[in-house]
Design an enzyme around this catalytic site. Structure first.
Site, mmCIF file in Angstrom:
data_model
loop_
_atom_site.group_PDB
_atom_site.id
_atom_site.type_symbol
_atom_site.label_atom_id
_atom_site.label_comp_id
_atom_site.label_asym_id
_atom_site.label_seq_id
_atom_site.Cartn_x
_atom_site.Cartn_y
_atom_site.Cartn_z
ATOM 1 N N ASP A 13 -4.890 -9.492 -9.586
ATOM 2 C CA ASP A 13 -3.511 -9.664 -9.120
ATOM 3 C C ASP A 13 -3.359 -10.784 -8.104
ATOM 4 O O ASP A 13 -2.454 -11.609 -8.213
ATOM 5 C CB ASP A 13 -2.984 -8.363 -8.489
ATOM 6 C CG ASP A 13 -2.717 -7.306 -9.541
ATOM 7 O OD1 ASP A 13 -2.857 -7.612 -10.739
ATOM 8 O OD2 ASP A 13 -2.382 -6.175 -9.160
ATOM 9 N N ARG A 98 -4.832 -2.701 7.155
ATOM 10 C CA ARG A 98 -3.686 -3.586 6.939
ATOM 11 C C ARG A 98 -3.283 -4.355 8.200
ATOM 12 O O ARG A 98 -3.065 -5.569 8.133
ATOM 13 C CB ARG A 98 -2.493 -2.822 6.352
ATOM 14 C CG ARG A 98 -2.671 -2.306 4.905
ATOM 15 C CD ARG A 98 -3.577 -3.146 4.073
ATOM 16 N NE ARG A 98 -3.683 -2.723 2.676
ATOM 17 C CZ ARG A 98 -4.818 -2.570 2.034
ATOM 18 N NH1 ARG A 98 -5.983 -2.753 2.652
ATOM 19 N NH2 ARG A 98 -4.834 -2.247 0.763
ATOM 20 N N ASP A 127 1.062 0.240 1.232
ATOM 21 C CA ASP A 127 0.485 -0.985 1.784
ATOM 22 C C ASP A 127 1.525 -2.092 1.961
ATOM 23 O O ASP A 127 1.478 -2.854 2.911
ATOM 24 C CB ASP A 127 -0.694 -1.446 0.929
ATOM 25 C CG ASP A 127 -1.876 -0.483 1.064
ATOM 26 O OD1 ASP A 127 -2.087 0.009 2.188
ATOM 27 O OD2 ASP A 127 -2.555 -0.221 0.063
ATOM 28 N N SER A 178 -7.889 2.436 -9.194
ATOM 29 C CA SER A 178 -7.442 1.496 -8.186
ATOM 30 C C SER A 178 -8.202 1.839 -6.906
ATOM 31 O O SER A 178 -8.123 2.960 -6.407
ATOM 32 C CB SER A 178 -5.933 1.640 -7.979
ATOM 33 O OG SER A 178 -5.585 1.019 -6.767
HETATM 34 N N1 ARG Z 1 -2.827 6.329 -0.174
HETATM 35 C C1 ARG Z 1 -3.655 5.614 0.728
HETATM 36 C C2 ARG Z 1 -2.829 4.997 1.835
HETATM 37 O O1 ARG Z 1 -1.668 4.838 1.679
HETATM 38 C C3 ARG Z 1 -4.539 4.636 0.026
HETATM 39 C C4 ARG Z 1 -3.920 3.350 -0.389
HETATM 40 C C5 ARG Z 1 -4.884 2.558 -1.177
HETATM 41 N N2 ARG Z 1 -4.423 1.241 -1.430
HETATM 42 C C6 ARG Z 1 -4.635 0.578 -2.560
HETATM 43 N N3 ARG Z 1 -4.109 -0.596 -2.663
HETATM 44 N N4 ARG Z 1 -5.358 1.076 -3.540
HETATM 45 O O2 ARG Z 1 -3.322 4.689 2.869
#
Ligand code: ARG
Length: 401
Positions: A13, A98, A127, A178
């Site tokens: 991506d 992040r 995210d 993912s």
């Molecule tokens: N659900 C988790 C969070 O919001 C994990 C997010 C994982 N991110 C990803 N791009 N796969 O912190």
């Protein structure tokens, strides 16, 4: 020509995003990859390979930032002070990385004279919230662009787009999960895991693969609420977290399987592996039991879920989070000492001892044996006053029906 700084992971991506931004926005793209301790194959290939891939995709510049120590000491350690577990479980693995990435995107946007930052998140997750709210907090003047939310390409179309522009990507085989990873742990979503009834297949686990054949015991040293040593060896934050994670993870300790509430209104089933984080949080909690004064401990416990929610929801850089941090730091003044933790097969961790030079635990007061220093006669008057209100209520108003 305008310049855009893109958070680059090296995956399909964000590689497509490099070209897409260049074409659609008529921009020069600076790809920024931040090393927050991810260990997947892609990173094992080496960060140079990643840099080359970004350039091949069309970036005018590719920058790799080693942010491991910063991630551990400035983002994970505050989470330890706050015993941070979102919804009582999730140690905020992705949520903590992040703001580190945002900090570097904004910094590099200034260095390279960019007027926008971009990220590869879709519209369904947390995210995007963290990237955008974080960027706004640090640089309200920068535009935030989310190509994946705009282009409407599915995975196959992304692969075709990459082929058309000769963008080097990893194997195009069906992606099963993912995954997001850093030194605090790993989140795994999608595929069979989307059925909350389906048991996670054993082969998804890499940080908690059960390779150890006997229990492991460690002694973790803390100073003012943050870990400083493992079995007496003082180590920088990222090494400490990683080493403890490897030891604990080898017994299978550190797995979580949960359904959580995302900020965008979706419930999602998530698998986490977070052996280092969960071991440190476990040990830290036990040291607080020994060293925090009663009222401070109870009030802190009320504020901790709020801290975790703020960070989960993208408010790392925000006034309330900042104020709560000041409280958390002050609360940790005496959280110094050692905790012994034993990890047993398969995957349990138990604290088997704790000690501190400033412990509030007083054996003379606690003991039922000889050597008791507690003044038993003081208890009589104290208990009578403690019950005075309810005794008056019972006498005058009839008390409990
Ligand atoms: N659900 C988790 C969070 O919001 C994990 C997010 C994982 N991110 C990803 N791009 N796969 O912190």
């Amino acid at each position: 020509m305008r310049r855009i700084v893109l958070a680059y992971s090296g995956g399909l991506d964000t590689s497509v995003a490099v070209r897409w931004l260049t074409e659609q926005m008529d921009a020069e793209v600076i790809a920024v990859a931040v090393d927050v301790g991810q260990e997947a194959d892609r990173f094992a290939e080496g960060w140079d390979t990643l840099r080359d891939r970004a350039i091949a995709a069309g970036a005018v510049e590719a920058v790799v930032v080693d942010a491991r120590q910063e991630m551990a000491e400035e983002y994970c350690f505050p989470a330890i002070r706050a015993n941070a577990r979102y919804e009582g479980k999730y140690p905020l693995v992705s949520a903590l990385s992040r703001p580190v990435i945002v900090h570097h995107l904004v910094r590099l946007a200034r260095v390279h004279g960019a007027d926008a930052v971009a990220h590869g998140c879709t519209g369904k997750g947390n995210d995007q919230v963290r990237f955008e709210v974080g960027t706004r907090a640090l640089a309200p003047d920068l535009e935030v662009i989310a190509p994946a939310r705009v282009w409407g390409l599915n995975r196959e179309q992304c692969v075709e787009y990459a082929a058309k522009w000769n963008i080097p990507i990893e194997v195009t085989k069906e992606k099963l999960y993912s995954i997001d990873e850093n030194l605090w742990g790993k989140s795994i979503e999608c595929g069979v895991l989307e059925d909350p009834w389906a048991e996670p297949p054993e082969d998804i686990y890499t940080m908690t693969a059960r390779t150890a054949t006997s229990p492991v015991e460690v002694v973790i040293g803390f100073e003012e609420g943050v870990p400083v040593s493992l079995d007496g060896d003082r180590l920088p934050g990222h090494e400490l977290v990683t080493r403890i994670g490897r030891l604990a993870g080898a017994t299978g300790f550190g797995r979580l399987d949960m359904v959580e509430n995302r900020r965008v209104g979706i419930k999602s089933r998530e698998i986490y592996e977070s052996p280092g984080a969960l071991a440190l949080l476990l040990a830290h909690g036990h040291l607080e039991d020994l060293t925090l004064e009663h009222d401070l401990a109870h009030e802190k416990a009320r504020l901790e879920p709020r801290w975790a929610e703020l960070v989960y929801d993208g408010y790392w850089f925000s006034p309330l989070k900042q104020a709560l941090d000041a409280f958390m730091i002050e609360s940790q003044r005496h959280v110094t000492g050692e905790v012994r933790v034993r990890f047993e097969l398969p995957g349990t961790g138990v604290v088997t001892g704790r000690r501190s030079p400033v412990a509030l635990y007083d054996r003379g007061l606690a003991t039922y044996d000889a050597g008791d220093t507690f003044r038993h006669e003081d208890a009589e008057g104290f208990v009578r006053l403690w019950g005075l209100g309810v005794a008056t209520w019972a006498a005058r108003q009839g008390g409990h029906p």
